[in-house]
Enzyme design. Structure first.
Site, PDB file in Angstrom:
ATOM      1  N   LYS A  35       0.829  -1.213   0.000  1.00 15.37           N
ATOM      2  CA  LYS A  35       0.000   0.000   0.000  1.00 15.37           C
ATOM      3  C   LYS A  35       0.861   1.260   0.000  1.00 15.37           C
ATOM      4  CE  LYS A  35      -2.147  -1.059   3.767  1.00 15.37           C
ATOM      5  NZ  LYS A  35      -1.553  -2.382   3.957  1.00 15.37           N
ATOM      6  N   THR A  36       1.805   1.295   0.921  1.00 11.50           N
ATOM      7  CA  THR A  36       2.651   2.472   1.007  1.00 11.50           C
ATOM      8  C   THR A  36       3.460   2.618  -0.280  1.00 11.50           C
ATOM      9  OG1 THR A  36       2.754   2.201   3.389  1.00 11.50           O
ATOM     10  CG2 THR A  36       4.417   3.607   2.399  1.00 11.50           C
ATOM     11  N   ASP A 220      -2.030   7.752   3.565  1.00 11.18           N
ATOM     12  CA  ASP A 220      -1.634   6.396   3.986  1.00 11.18           C
ATOM     13  C   ASP A 220      -2.305   6.095   5.329  1.00 11.18           C
ATOM     14  OD1 ASP A 220      -0.413   3.956   3.983  1.00 11.18           O
ATOM     15  OD2 ASP A 220       1.640   4.695   4.179  1.00 11.18           O
ATOM     16  N   GLU A 221      -2.441   4.835   5.682  1.00  7.40           N
ATOM     17  CA  GLU A 221      -3.019   4.422   6.971  1.00  7.40           C
ATOM     18  C   GLU A 221      -4.390   5.074   7.185  1.00  7.40           C
ATOM     19  OE1 GLU A 221      -1.453   2.196   8.761  1.00  7.40           O
ATOM     20  OE2 GLU A 221       0.698   2.399   8.358  1.00  7.40           O
ATOM     21  N   GLN A 251      -5.969  -3.259  10.409  1.00  4.98           N
ATOM     22  CA  GLN A 251      -4.883  -2.618  11.150  1.00  4.98           C
ATOM     23  C   GLN A 251      -5.333  -1.335  11.826  1.00  4.98           C
ATOM     24  OE1 GLN A 251      -0.758  -2.832   9.509  1.00  4.98           O
ATOM     25  NE2 GLN A 251      -1.822  -3.384   7.639  1.00  4.98           N
ATOM     26  N   ARG A 603       4.797  -7.412  11.026  1.00  4.30           N
ATOM     27  CA  ARG A 603       6.018  -6.613  10.870  1.00  4.30           C
ATOM     28  C   ARG A 603       7.189  -7.502  10.490  1.00  4.30           C
ATOM     29  NH1 ARG A 603       3.842  -3.006   9.258  1.00  4.30           N
ATOM     30  NH2 ARG A 603       2.044  -4.326   9.481  1.00  4.30           N
TER      31      ARG A 603
HETATM   32  P1  ATP Z   1       1.581  -2.100   5.964  1.00  6.79           P
HETATM   33  O1  ATP Z   1       0.156  -2.522   5.926  1.00  6.79           O
HETATM   34  O2  ATP Z   1       2.357  -2.854   6.979  1.00  6.79           O
HETATM   35  O3  ATP Z   1       1.755  -0.630   6.010  1.00  6.79           O
HETATM   36  P2  ATP Z   1       2.012  -1.960   3.116  1.00  6.79           P
HETATM   37  O4  ATP Z   1       0.817  -2.547   2.482  1.00  6.79           O
HETATM   38  O5  ATP Z   1       2.116  -0.500   3.160  1.00  6.79           O
HETATM   39  O6  ATP Z   1       2.214  -2.603   4.555  1.00  6.79           O
HETATM   40  P3  ATP Z   1       4.596  -1.860   1.903  1.00  6.79           P
HETATM   41  O7  ATP Z   1       5.352  -1.450   3.100  1.00  6.79           O
HETATM   42  O8  ATP Z   1       4.322  -0.864   0.862  1.00  6.79           O
HETATM   43  O9  ATP Z   1       3.249  -2.574   2.359  1.00  6.79           O
HETATM   44  O10 ATP Z   1       5.305  -3.111   1.217  1.00  6.79           O
HETATM   45  C1  ATP Z   1       5.797  -4.206   1.970  1.00  6.79           C
HETATM   46  C2  ATP Z   1       7.124  -4.680   1.401  1.00  6.79           C
HETATM   47  O11 ATP Z   1       6.917  -5.328   0.166  1.00  6.79           O
HETATM   48  C3  ATP Z   1       8.068  -3.564   1.133  1.00  6.79           C
HETATM   49  O12 ATP Z   1       9.383  -3.984   1.434  1.00  6.79           O
HETATM   50  C4  ATP Z   1       7.901  -3.321  -0.352  1.00  6.79           C
HETATM   51  O13 ATP Z   1       9.045  -2.739  -0.928  1.00  6.79           O
HETATM   52  C5  ATP Z   1       7.681  -4.725  -0.865  1.00  6.79           C
HETATM   53  N1  ATP Z   1       6.885  -4.780  -2.125  1.00  6.79           N
HETATM   54  C6  ATP Z   1       5.644  -4.340  -2.295  1.00  6.79           C
HETATM   55  N2  ATP Z   1       5.205  -4.568  -3.555  1.00  6.79           N
HETATM   56  C7  ATP Z   1       6.223  -5.170  -4.207  1.00  6.79           C
HETATM   57  C8  ATP Z   1       6.403  -5.677  -5.542  1.00  6.79           C
HETATM   58  N3  ATP Z   1       5.460  -5.582  -6.453  1.00  6.79           N
HETATM   59  N4  ATP Z   1       7.594  -6.231  -5.834  1.00  6.79           N
HETATM   60  C9  ATP Z   1       8.554  -6.341  -4.898  1.00  6.79           C
HETATM   61  N5  ATP Z   1       8.461  -5.898  -3.642  1.00  6.79           N
HETATM   62  C10 ATP Z   1       7.308  -5.313  -3.285  1.00  6.79           C
HETATM   63 MG    MG Z   2       2.233   0.840   4.794  1.00  7.24          MG
END
Ligand code: ATP
Ligand code: MG
Length: 723
Positions: A35-36, A220-221, A251, A603
């Site tokens: 997402k981020t 975000d969030e 979350q 995490r």
């Molecule tokens: P949270 O809910 O914990 O905030 P999130 O959904 O924001 O998580 P991110 O932090 O954006 O998730 O991504 C999680 C990890 O996966 C990061 O290290 C990110 O770089 C990696 N990632 C996400 N998408 C891809 C992709 N398509 N290819 C490779 N790595 C990825």
């Molecule tokens: Mg995130």
């Protein structure tokens, strides 16, 4: 060939989100699904491909740390620095708006931010002034009430007293509190948001300006926005703005601070035609960790329902350690950390997470003994330390004489003969004349006080005037240095013998270096000093994060949101601590704790340890607890128990001498010693065994002696008598 590197390393669903048309979008997805990442790529995509000016973007994240990270990631993708791009927390952005439009917001130009500690003191003083019985009216509850109302966007006049006398009283406290803040130009955290909302709502031109400017609103969030944050966003978006929000209903962990996950549903109603994108592929964790997280969260009702998967590896089992007490737990964690660091991993890749800040102390002691550098996020933060707040209070007064919080903090610190009675006189004068303490001090010094007291007050006032005069035109850090010098705080703390005083003096020096490395934002329209003071107040809500040293990360599960680490320890998973005692009584509370557990588990990237202690001393009380119910919610096939619980002895005399089979070695098993066993030593007297390690000739035990304190002894020399 891709048109742009911005779309590389994104899966189809992510790409679809990043390149979505300029219409409202809601990305709803589980932890670690990117997402981020999508948000960052969206910003870069808009700027680079859609040709949107960085000025038209507003990006909101949850912490200052996340904001800094987001900016640097966007810059990396674009390969150029992006100025004029507003990225920050809701509080940070609200603050920026208020600084720019202080007039419209009805604030003095040099208004000061007070943190929650200052706020509480202010409320206590208010109650004293009103001669209210503070056993009946608990200051913390009043603070809670005021902030809760503000989070809902309500001023005293908007609140219905429901014909209840108690409620009427609370509203009246809120009213008085507001008057004091207004008079002193003081703004608390909740007020930042509320005012930022009001200033837009009540100033059509301003609102139009910002609506034209911020075409794209990235959040975000999103699941953790509260009512006033949502209202602000909604207002700013109007009919033409394009909100792009990402979040995870599983979350949502700030309900207790007014966050409403319902905004996810509300959003789709408020912005008809919203694009909804779901992401389920996880890139962070092993399948084992995801299975555990999925299993735990599936015990919650009312979910939007997502299941995380990865095409990565199965990974190692989740390790569960049953500790005897909190020290045993800390020893275990540190032992594993040592191994991990010895294998050549970076310390910063390991995180220790806990439910309550108070748990960190024992872990910290262990880390210090083991000489493992660590950093605590959200513990007693630098800007929250007493001596730092003292120095800042002097600085604040030089900038704004009407800042009553600061005035009261240092009027007699260091002691200068201004007694409680004199201060009380100032307070009543200030109340009667609706003026600040500073003005009151001036007035009563010339009219009402006797010679000695008047002298003391005059000396204090000329000291502050002198500080202001002599620091005009100085660089920020010289200003800070000079004010500290004139305040004589250093001499004052020198009298504080021992380490404590020394640390305080070091911290004051550190404040000067903080000022030196502080980079004022040229876009801000305030003095560097005011900007620094605001920064200090906002930063106090977060970590002392300086990322230059490689160190193990300690934080609460709340502050771990959005972060990821190859190695994670979740400590203190005991019923009563996590889930927290307060929450287990009602379903909503329990579900929120479970979401927090889900945040904790997700995490971890590769290795996850979960620990719990049979006995824990916390806040000076000994508790005996059952393992957290969340542990039982993880299916057995994903778990490896490091020490079967049944073999851990409880520290009761009547307990049978169960031997302890430890992972570190079986010191006790050789001579039949158990944890909690009472022993006698010739020199040290009676004590209780707390811990043991090593084997054979190297076996050692830690004994807590009644009079001699805690000692580690080599078993083969100690000649302990079992009692
Ligand atoms: P949270 O809910 O914990 O905030 P999130 O959904 O924001 O998580 P991110 O932090 O954006 O998730 O991504 C999680 C990890 O996966 C990061 O290290 C990110 O770089 C990696 N990632 C996400 N998408 C891809 C992709 N398509 N290819 C490779 N790595 C990825
Ligand atoms: Mg995130």
């Amino acid at each position: 060939m891709d048109v742009t590197p911005i779309l590389e390393n994104l899966n189809d669903a992510q790409r679809q989100a990043v390149t979505a048309p300029s219409e409202p979008a809601l990305i709803i997805a589980g932890a670690g699904s990117g997402k981020t990442r999508v948000l960052v790529h969206r910003a870069a995509w808009l700027i680079d491909v859609e040709g949107v000016s960085p000025q038209s973007l507003l990006a909101v994240t949850f912490t200052n740390k996340a904001a800094a990270q987001m900016r640097s990631r966007i810059e990396t993708l674009l390969n150029v620095p992006v100025q004029h791009l507003w990225i920050g927390t809701f509080h940070g952005l609200a603050h920026r708006m208020l600084r720019r439009h202080w007039r419209e917001a009805g604030l003095p130009q040099n208004f000061q931010i007070i943190d929650s500690d200052d706020q509480l003191r202010l409320i206590k003083r208010l109650l004293k002034g009103l001669e209210v019985d503070d056993s009946r009216w608990v200051p913390k509850e009043i603070q809670w009430f005021i902030n809760g109302q503000k989070d809902e966007g309500l001023r005293p006049k908007h609140i219905d007293d429901e014909n209840e006398p108690d409620r009427r009283q609370l509203i009246s406290f809120y009213q008085s509190y507001e008057e004091i803040c207004q008079r002193g130009g003081l703004v608390d955290f909740a007020e930042l948001l509320l005012r930022a909302h009001e200033v837009l709502r009540d100033n059509t031109e301003l609102l139009e300006h910002y609506r034209r400017r911020f075409q794209h609103l990235l959040v975000d969030e999103f699941q953790d926005t509260n009512a006033i944050q949502y209202a602000w966003l909604r207002l700013l978006a109007g009919d033409k703005g394009v909100p792009f929000v990402v979040g995870d209903d599983d979350q949502s962990i700030y309900r207790w601070r007014g966050a409403r996950v319902e905004h996810i549903h509300r959003f789709q109603k408020d912005f008809p035609g919203t694009h909804v994108v779901k992401l389920e592929q996880n890139y962070r964790s092993t399948q084992t960790i995801l299975n555990a997280a999925n299993a735990v969260i599936s015990n919650n009702g009312s979910r939007m329902g997502k299941n995380l998967w990865t095409d990565g590896t199965e990974g190692e089992a989740i390790k569960i350690y049953s500790a005897y007490n909190e020290r045993d737990e800390a020893d275990f964690v540190i032992g594993r950390l040592r191994d991990w660091i010895a294998q050549g991993h970076a310390r910063a890749d390991a995180a220790i997470l806990y439910r309550s800040n108070a748990q960190s102390r024992v872990l910290e002691e262990g880390l210090i003994n083991a000489r493992i550098p660590y950093r605590v996020y959200g513990g007693l933060r630098f800007f929250e330390r007493a001596e730092i707040k003292d120095a800042l209070a002097y600085l604040r007064l030089t900038s704004n004489r009407d800042d009553d919080s600061s005035f009261e903090r240092i009027v007699n610190k260091p002691t200068r003969g201004i007694g409680a009675r004199t201060v009380e006189m100032m307070r009543s004068y200030a109340r009667a004349n609706a003026c600040s303490m500073w003005r009151a001090a001036g007035a009563i010094a010339s009219d009402d006080l006797n010679g000695r007291a008047a002298n003391a007050v005059n000396t204090f006032m000329s000291l502050v005037e002198r500080m202001a005069r002599e620091t005009v035109g100085l660089e920020l850090h010289d200003k800070v240095d000079h004010v500290i010098h004139l305040s004589t705080l250093v001499d004052f703390f020198k009298k504080d013998k021992g380490e404590k005083g020394e640390t305080r003096i070091e911290n004051l020096a550190e404040l000067v270096s903080a000022a030196k490395s502080f980079e004022p934002d040229p876009a801000e329209e305030m003095s560097p000093l005011d900007e620094f003071l605001s920064h200090a107040a906002l930063e106090a809500g977060e970590g002392q994060a300086d990322a230059w040293e490689d160190c193990v990360q300690l934080m609460t599960m709340h502050s771990a949101k959005g972060l990821e680490f190859p190695l994670v320890f979740m400590c203190g998973l005991e019923d009563g601590l996590f889930p927290h005692q307060r929450s287990v009584a009602d379903v909503n509370g329990l579900e929120e704790e479970r979401r927090l557990c889900y945040v904790g588990i997700t995490r971890a990237m590769q290795t996850l340890y979960i620990t719990h202690a049979e006995q824990r001393r916390l806040h000076g009380m000994d508790n005996f607890s059952q393992p957290s119910r969340f542990i039982a919610e993880i299916p057995n096939e994903h778990v490896e128990e490091i020490r079967p619980r049944v073999q851990v002895a409880r520290p009761m005399r009547s307990a049978p001498p169960v031997q302890r089979r430890t992972a570190i070695g079986g010191a006790g098993s050789e001579i039949g010693i158990r944890l909690g066993q009472r022993v006698h030593h010739k020199k040290f007297g009676d004590g209780v065994i707390l811990n043991c390690e090593g084997q054979g000739a190297h076996a050692r035990v830690e004994v807590n002696f009644e009079s001699a304190g805690t000692k580690w002894l080599v078993l083969s020399y100690a000649n302990l008598d079992l009692m």
